[in-house]
Design a protein around this motif. Sequence first.
Motif, PDB file in Angstrom:
ATOM      1  N   ARG A   1      12.850  -4.912 -13.708  1.00  0.00           N
ATOM      2  CA  ARG A   1      11.458  -4.580 -13.968  1.00  0.00           C
ATOM      3  C   ARG A   1      11.006  -3.413 -13.099  1.00  0.00           C
ATOM      4  O   ARG A   1      11.560  -3.160 -12.035  1.00  0.00           O
TER       5      ARG A   1
ATOM      6  N   GLY B   1      17.234  -6.007 -17.516  1.00  0.00           N
ATOM      7  CA  GLY B   1      16.472  -7.041 -16.825  1.00  0.00           C
ATOM      8  C   GLY B   1      15.767  -6.578 -15.569  1.00  0.00           C
ATOM      9  O   GLY B   1      15.079  -7.377 -14.919  1.00  0.00           O
TER      10      GLY B   1
ATOM     11  N   GLN C   1       8.732 -13.678 -24.088  1.00  0.00           N
ATOM     12  CA  GLN C   1       8.159 -13.075 -22.884  1.00  0.00           C
ATOM     13  C   GLN C   1       8.522 -11.601 -22.710  1.00  0.00           C
ATOM     14  O   GLN C   1       7.983 -10.930 -21.826  1.00  0.00           O
ATOM     15  N   ILE C   2       9.423 -11.091 -23.515  1.00  0.00           N
ATOM     16  CA  ILE C   2       9.883  -9.718 -23.312  1.00  0.00           C
ATOM     17  C   ILE C   2       9.636  -8.845 -24.536  1.00  0.00           C
ATOM     18  O   ILE C   2      10.272  -7.813 -24.718  1.00  0.00           O
TER      19      ILE C   2
ATOM     20  N   LEU D   1      15.388  -3.089 -22.174  1.00  0.00           N
ATOM     21  CA  LEU D   1      15.019  -4.082 -21.161  1.00  0.00           C
ATOM     22  C   LEU D   1      15.443  -3.647 -19.769  1.00  0.00           C
ATOM     23  O   LEU D   1      15.178  -4.361 -18.797  1.00  0.00           O
TER      24      LEU D   1
ATOM     25  N   TYR E   1      12.660 -15.222 -25.265  1.00  0.00           N
ATOM     26  CA  TYR E   1      12.501 -13.899 -25.869  1.00  0.00           C
ATOM     27  C   TYR E   1      11.034 -13.547 -26.118  1.00  0.00           C
ATOM     28  O   TYR E   1      10.667 -12.367 -26.160  1.00  0.00           O
TER      29      TYR E   1
ATOM     30  N   GLY F   1       6.990  -4.442 -23.597  1.00  0.00           N
ATOM     31  CA  GLY F   1       7.620  -3.915 -22.392  1.00  0.00           C
ATOM     32  C   GLY F   1       6.888  -2.773 -21.738  1.00  0.00           C
ATOM     33  O   GLY F   1       7.475  -2.043 -20.946  1.00  0.00           O
TER      34      GLY F   1
ATOM     35  N   ARG G   1       9.810  -3.280 -28.816  1.00  0.00           N
ATOM     36  CA  ARG G   1       9.893  -2.473 -27.599  1.00  0.00           C
ATOM     37  C   ARG G   1      10.285  -1.024 -27.844  1.00  0.00           C
ATOM     38  O   ARG G   1      10.070  -0.167 -26.988  1.00  0.00           O
TER      39      ARG G   1
END
Length: 722
Positions: free
Chosen positions: A195, A193, A96-97, A190, A94, A100, A245
């Motif tokens: 990107r 997932g 790493q995210i 997110l 978590y 955003g 985020r």
Amino acid sequence: MSDSGRRPPRLVADRRGKGRGNPPSRTAARKPARRKRRTGSRRKAPRNPVVAAVTGLFAFVTRMLWGLTWRVTLIVALLIGGGVAYYYATLPPYEQILDGRARGSVTLLDRQGEVFAWRGEVFGGVVTADTVSPHLKNAVIATEDKRFRLHPGVDPIGIAGAIRINLSEGRGPLQGHGGSTITQQTAKLLCLGVRYDPAAWETQAAYEADCRQTTLWRKLREALYAMAMEAKYSKDEILSIYLNRAYMGGGAHGAEAAAQRFFGKPARNLAPSEGAMLAGLLTAPTALAPTNNLERSRKRAATVIRLMEEQGYLTEAEAAAALAQPAALSETAEAKAGGYFADWVMSSTPEYFTRDTTEDVVITTTLDRAMQRAAEEALLHIFETKVREGSEAQAAIVVMSADGAVRAMVGGRKTRVSGVFNRATQAKRQTGSAFKPFVYATALELGYHPNDMIRDEPLTIDIPGSGPWSPENYTNDYAGLVTLTEAFKRSLNIPAVKISEHVGRENVRRVAADFGIESDLAAGPALALGASESTLLEMTAAYAGILNGGSSVSPYGLMELRLKGDAGALIDNSEGGIGERVIREEAARELIYMMEKVVSEGTGRRAALPDREAAGKTGTTQAARDAWFVGFTADYVAGVGMGYDDNTPLSGVTGGGLPAEIWHETMRRVHADLPPRPLPMLRPAERAPAASRDGPAAERRGRDDVADSVLEQVLRDLFGAN
């Protein structure tokens, strides 16, 4: 026959089932026969065939549905489990995210190193559910997902309630309220997932629009992703991702950026009213942003405070106190993210460091916020007290140092704005008599003296292709024989045209351009009267060149640019904006003397300051469409421009009127705490004029020279420069 041989029978019955080898008694032998019952007369009547058929069919359907149900349930459970397992395997740690953003941010600092504006996608730094203010955390849960601690990522109760509300309001079941949990909202943030890939989407906006889709298939995938997150992360970790985020308006991504952006404090120090305001932004961050509409944002925060009280996060007394003292914006937020000055710095810096940056950039600027307030207050004061109500006239102000460092900038009457038309840098207007200093600078550079004589009289110049042109003074009369200083301070037009024609328009044009007037300059004799257009920023910088002794100036707002976290500067403007010398220092100091006379005795008397010397020049264009006053003290240069955006003539306004008064109010505030310093001017007594320029002979010679110059200019226009 006799019975004497028989034994008499026993009077006691035999034990049942006792004694091996004994034959069963007669009674025992008959028992099976007794069990046989004759049932012929007691047999039930046959069942109704219709009832039997219905009952059988019901039993069959029930068995079939049960078999189908448990099989379908098993298949759905396996599919859900497979989907959750798939997404679970794709989830990174978590940490790493938490950030955003697709692009970086720009943080702007004033000359004291204090933050005054942000641009781009601002991220203030990582926060966690443990480090933010509990008031913010509780406000988010109370507003967005009150059962956050109980559900597995999806809240059936919330979904059912949202569908009911949507249908009752005439919308589709998935339109409007979504019943999404914080976990589902985080999954959407997110983008499940996925990107951002520039090759897959034309723009960032297209990517974000795809992430916000609300189709049934998308909602199913979102639910699976949310359940995978619940399996992978703890509740606090999910909340931390969300708080980092979520977009909260004003370019702020995440709680820390929003807390700094709106309240000038870290997220850990937020009060209940401030936490409630930030939580209230999550539903509509742009519309509810306090910098857009503070009252609307406060109303939304009040609703959040009541929810917090209902759910036990605030006591009745705490809620009452928060409602009584609503959140207030910081000074920086009140300034609308730096307004015109920040916009100008961003536009004058390479785009790969500003608009297109993928890194976090820090820019130290030349802005002095005290001077910025002074300029804004001065403009407001004059328009409130001296301009008729309902007037749509606009004004702009620029304040800078003699080296070109811009200290304040106002691009219009609405000062608390950003991203709008900047009249200080974008509006090109005719300069009028504010251009005359460059005419006289050229003459002084070529040897003229402030006390040289020139005659103000009717003048007609035949312009090839246009015919005769006869300039007139603003007062429609003539002053006769006057000194250059007298002609300049009274802003007489005919002497300015005569001097321009005598020294050569090309020389005047070159001096003005070297001082920084980059706009196209008029080719005809009207050049001397400011027929050319320029911006207020250009004109103010050109006057700064006069103050600094005759060297050109490039106006600048950026002092240093570096990447956030790096010590070394990528751009360093600490040496200032002074460029090549344009005129001799002696000529510049003589011109300052003449410009001081404009303020102390001439058309700019309304600009005079009570405690120090000031110099400047008024300017009013043809039909009074524009009015200017640009001037300086020994410390700072300021320019004021006034006019209508649609070029409607100003009513009764000249450069020596309202613009001079705005300049006076601005510079009075700017110099409030500065000791007076004399202007660096050279008075005529300190340099005697050449004898050949005195008296009637000089007048005749000057008049002959002007005639020769006019003829020479006509020949140049006809046959070229040679």
